[in-house]
Motif scaffolding. Structure first.
Motif, PDB file in Angstrom:
ATOM      1  N   PHE A 109      61.685 -15.496  28.772  1.00 35.54           N
ATOM      2  CA  PHE A 109      62.626 -14.376  28.851  1.00 35.54           C
ATOM      3  C   PHE A 109      63.421 -14.244  27.543  1.00 35.54           C
ATOM      4  O   PHE A 109      63.428 -13.195  26.894  1.00 35.54           O
ATOM      5  CB  PHE A 109      63.559 -14.553  30.053  1.00 35.54           C
ATOM      6  CG  PHE A 109      64.705 -13.590  30.055  1.00 35.54           C
ATOM      7  CD1 PHE A 109      64.483 -12.224  29.937  1.00 35.54           C
ATOM      8  CD2 PHE A 109      66.013 -14.037  30.163  1.00 35.54           C
ATOM      9  CE1 PHE A 109      65.543 -11.330  29.922  1.00 35.54           C
ATOM     10  CE2 PHE A 109      67.074 -13.151  30.141  1.00 35.54           C
ATOM     11  CZ  PHE A 109      66.839 -11.801  30.017  1.00 35.54           C
ATOM     12  N   LYS A 112      61.202 -13.332  24.610  1.00 36.65           N
ATOM     13  CA  LYS A 112      60.830 -11.922  24.452  1.00 36.65           C
ATOM     14  C   LYS A 112      62.027 -11.089  23.986  1.00 36.65           C
ATOM     15  O   LYS A 112      61.889 -10.234  23.103  1.00 36.65           O
ATOM     16  CB  LYS A 112      60.240 -11.363  25.748  1.00 36.65           C
ATOM     17  CG  LYS A 112      59.504 -10.052  25.499  1.00 36.65           C
ATOM     18  CD  LYS A 112      58.809  -9.505  26.720  1.00 36.65           C
ATOM     19  CE  LYS A 112      57.500 -10.194  27.032  1.00 36.65           C
ATOM     20  NZ  LYS A 112      56.764  -9.535  28.141  1.00 36.65           N
ATOM     21  N   ASN A 205      56.221  -6.245  35.179  1.00 35.68           N
ATOM     22  CA  ASN A 205      57.676  -6.052  35.031  1.00 35.68           C
ATOM     23  C   ASN A 205      58.233  -4.969  35.949  1.00 35.68           C
ATOM     24  O   ASN A 205      59.443  -4.885  36.134  1.00 35.68           O
ATOM     25  CB  ASN A 205      58.028  -5.757  33.575  1.00 35.68           C
ATOM     26  CG  ASN A 205      58.094  -7.035  32.752  1.00 35.68           C
ATOM     27  OD1 ASN A 205      57.919  -8.118  33.294  1.00 35.68           O
ATOM     28  ND2 ASN A 205      58.338  -6.907  31.468  1.00 35.68           N
ATOM     29  N   GLU A 212      60.923 -11.208  33.756  1.00 34.43           N
ATOM     30  CA  GLU A 212      60.077 -11.007  32.567  1.00 34.43           C
ATOM     31  C   GLU A 212      58.761 -11.740  32.774  1.00 34.43           C
ATOM     32  O   GLU A 212      58.673 -12.635  33.614  1.00 34.43           O
ATOM     33  CB  GLU A 212      60.805 -11.551  31.313  1.00 34.43           C
ATOM     34  CG  GLU A 212      60.219 -11.134  29.988  1.00 34.43           C
ATOM     35  CD  GLU A 212      59.900  -9.645  29.912  1.00 34.43           C
ATOM     36  OE1 GLU A 212      58.707  -9.315  30.092  1.00 34.43           O
ATOM     37  OE2 GLU A 212      60.816  -8.816  29.691  1.00 34.43           O
TER      38      GLU A 212
END
Ligand code: 5RP
Length: 236
Positions: A109, A112, A205, A212
């Protein structure tokens, strides 16, 4: 050459080519990305790299930065203001479109978020990470809100995924992420034909409860791929 040395070669090549004084840097997670963090720490200590501001993608990386005296900030701090010059991170798999699977270390998470907040994104990996098709042989991590576990597994099954809750080692029960969530490890072994990572990244998503997922298809990273013969291929 052993894999540890290959990882160090990839990390060093990326730092030498991309890192400059004064940069706002995202620092990745895992055994390959950490080689870049340690190398940066060495340069800072020697006075060969100055005025960098770093953001860590995980608690693991935060601890490493503390140990190496790399100045750490939050993405929200005024000095960073939500955007970075460069992020260097590892990957579990990379294909020839530079699409990646990440999250083996459970940090997907923040990885990203930080990747997408970066002007330049670089992956460091050894050649064993290159695959023709993502999502078949290494599980794709999906971070979920605990309350959504059963529902998300049912929705993922509709996309052809087989789902396993990631269990902790030396602690009873599941892995809890740096953000207090759970991880599902999913594979698409049973899909006949192609797996489409860019589509799956979006579809997964859209499931309520998913925070995520570990398909990284939107940033087109540079890749530094260490070979067993000691060379590093650069994919621009
Ligand atoms: C952590 C990650 C790592 O970058 C990925 O698992 C690769 O790790 P390693 O370099 O140790 O193989 O995505 O969430």
């Amino acid at each position: 050459m052993d894999r540890k040395a290959m990882k160090e070669n990839a990390g060093k090549a990326a730092v030498d080519k991309l890192v400059r004084d004064g940069m706002k840097l995202g620092l990745g997670t895992g055994s390959t990305a950490i080689t870049a963090v340690r190398y940066i720490g060495g340069l800072v200590e020697q006075g060969a790299l100055n005025n960098i501001k770093a953001i860590a993608t995980s608690f693991q990386t935060e601890l490493e930065c503390e140990k190496r005296r790399i100045p750490l900030y939050s993405l929200n701090s005024p000095e960073i203001n939500g955007s970075l010059d460069l992020t260097i991170d590892g990957a579990d798999q990379i294909d020839h479109d530079h699409f990646c699977v990440k999250g083996g270390g459970g940090a997907l998470f923040r990885e990203k978020l930080i990747a997408y907040a970066s002007k330049t994104y670089a992956i460091v990996a050894d050649e064993t990470k290159i695959v023709d098709m993502l999502g078949r042989t290494f599980p794709v991590a999906v971070e979920i809100i605990p309350e959504s576990r059963v529902f998300v597994c049912m929705e993922l099954a509709k996309l052809g995924a087989e789902c396993v809750l990631r269990e902790a080692v030396r602690k009873a029960g599941p892995v809890v992420t740096d953000h207090g969530n759970l991880l599902l490890d999913i594979t698409f072994k049973s899909i006949a034909g192609l797996v489409y990572p860019a589509l799956l990244e979006e579809q997964i998503n859209h499931i309520p409860g998913v925070v995520e997922n570990g398909f990284f298809t939107k940033k087109g990273p540079h890749a530094f791929i260490a070979r067993e013969d000691g060379t590093v291929d650069i994919w621009d």
